[in-house]
Design an enzyme around this catalytic site. Structure first.
Site, PDB file in Angstrom:
ATOM      1  N   HIS A  94      -7.340  13.724  56.817  1.00 42.06           N
ATOM      2  CA  HIS A  94      -7.780  15.117  56.797  1.00 42.06           C
ATOM      3  C   HIS A  94      -6.755  15.980  57.513  1.00 42.06           C
ATOM      4  O   HIS A  94      -6.298  15.626  58.600  1.00 42.06           O
ATOM      5  CB  HIS A  94      -9.141  15.235  57.496  1.00 42.06           C
ATOM      6  CG  HIS A  94      -9.589  16.656  57.635  1.00 42.06           C
ATOM      7  ND1 HIS A  94      -9.567  17.544  56.578  1.00 42.06           N
ATOM      8  CD2 HIS A  94     -10.065  17.350  58.695  1.00 42.06           C
ATOM      9  CE1 HIS A  94     -10.006  18.716  56.997  1.00 42.06           C
ATOM     10  NE2 HIS A  94     -10.305  18.634  58.279  1.00 42.06           N
ATOM     11  N   ASP A 119       2.624  13.163  38.082  1.00 41.22           N
ATOM     12  CA  ASP A 119       2.859  11.799  38.569  1.00 41.22           C
ATOM     13  C   ASP A 119       1.809  11.386  39.597  1.00 41.22           C
ATOM     14  O   ASP A 119       1.159  10.354  39.483  1.00 41.22           O
ATOM     15  CB  ASP A 119       4.221  11.705  39.286  1.00 41.22           C
ATOM     16  CG  ASP A 119       5.408  11.796  38.350  1.00 41.22           C
ATOM     17  OD1 ASP A 119       5.226  11.645  37.126  1.00 41.22           O
ATOM     18  OD2 ASP A 119       6.529  12.013  38.861  1.00 41.22           O
ATOM     19  N   TYR A 213       6.612   2.969  37.278  1.00 42.12           N
ATOM     20  CA  TYR A 213       7.602   3.434  38.240  1.00 42.12           C
ATOM     21  C   TYR A 213       7.596   2.602  39.513  1.00 42.12           C
ATOM     22  O   TYR A 213       6.571   2.422  40.161  1.00 42.12           O
ATOM     23  CB  TYR A 213       7.316   4.909  38.572  1.00 42.12           C
ATOM     24  CG  TYR A 213       8.133   5.471  39.695  1.00 42.12           C
ATOM     25  CD1 TYR A 213       9.477   5.800  39.493  1.00 42.12           C
ATOM     26  CD2 TYR A 213       7.588   5.691  40.948  1.00 42.12           C
ATOM     27  CE1 TYR A 213      10.234   6.337  40.521  1.00 42.12           C
ATOM     28  CE2 TYR A 213       8.333   6.229  41.972  1.00 42.12           C
ATOM     29  CZ  TYR A 213       9.653   6.546  41.764  1.00 42.12           C
ATOM     30  OH  TYR A 213      10.394   7.072  42.778  1.00 42.12           O
TER      31      TYR A 213
END
Ligand SMILES: [Zn+2]
Length: 219
Positions: A94, A119, A213
């Site tokens: 947070h 992405d 990736y």
């Protein structure tokens, strides 16, 4: 295992400082102990310079203190709610990082207008409801917004960012990337309307980044 996670969670707080995501003692990281109904979180009100593995706090999934000399972060209930309701989540972060919180202050989702966003977030970064601290409202808002959403980050309205990940490091990465794209899209807006990316291209980018990736495993 608990000792290692205390160290990991403590060290990750330095990343919040390094990427300029926090002021004073705001912001917190937590990590679930794999296979246990427990998580490690930042102590409340301790300055970033004084954080170390020894003052991290161990809590159960109801947010009760299990082990620690300090009381847990005031956001512990929200973290606990996420762990109870999203078993796949191993880390929660947070922050009130500036640009992302500015979008949250307007209650405006960050549109997916950068390939890096496609992405990492697979689309827009959504807005969660306005919720006051003190009960499960914040946790409920996070879970309602992120369950079934690709984005690992939510802009809680008038408040700031909560991000999730398979582990605390992934949740910190999501918080860093959220602020980065919040800033870029904000800057783009100053001189005009950013161009949209087609949904099919967003889907292709997301799929490639999440599955191919860097040979990383899906989040
Ligand atoms: Zn907050």
């Amino acid at each position: 295992m608990i000792q290692r996670l205390r160290r990991t969670v403590s060290d990750l707080h330095a990343e919040l400082v390094r990427y300029d995501l926090v002021a004073w003692t705001a912001g917190n990281v937590s990590g679930r102990i794999p296979g246990e109904d427990l998580f490690v979180i930042k102590p409340s009100g301790v300055s970033y310079d004084e954080l170390g593995p020894e003052n991290m706090v161990l809590c159960d999934l109801d947010g009760n203190l299990v082990e620690g000399d300090h009381s847990p972060s005031s956001d512990t209930a929200a973290h606990a709610y996420v762990y109870r309701n999203m078993p796949e989540v191993g880390g929660v972060v947070h922050t009130h990082s500036t640009y992302a919180s500015a979008w949250a202050a307007r209650g405006e989702a960050i549109p997916c207008v950068l390939t890096a966003m496609a992405d990492e977030f697979g689309g827009e970064i959504p807005v969660g409801p306005f919720a006051l601290i003190g009960d499960d409202s914040i946790g409920q808002g996070i879970v309602e917004t992120l369950k079934g959403h690709r984005s690992p980050a939510v802009l809680m309205r008038n408040h700031g960012v909560f991000s999730i990940g398979k582990d605390p490091r992934a949740a910190v990465k999501a918080a860093v990337m959220c602020e980065d794209v919040a800033r870029t899209v904000h800057v783009a807006r100053q001189l005009g309307e950013p161009l949209t990316i087609g949904q099919d291209d967003i889907d292709r980018l997301y799929d490639r980044y999440q599955n191919v990736y860097g040979q990383r495993s899906p989040r």
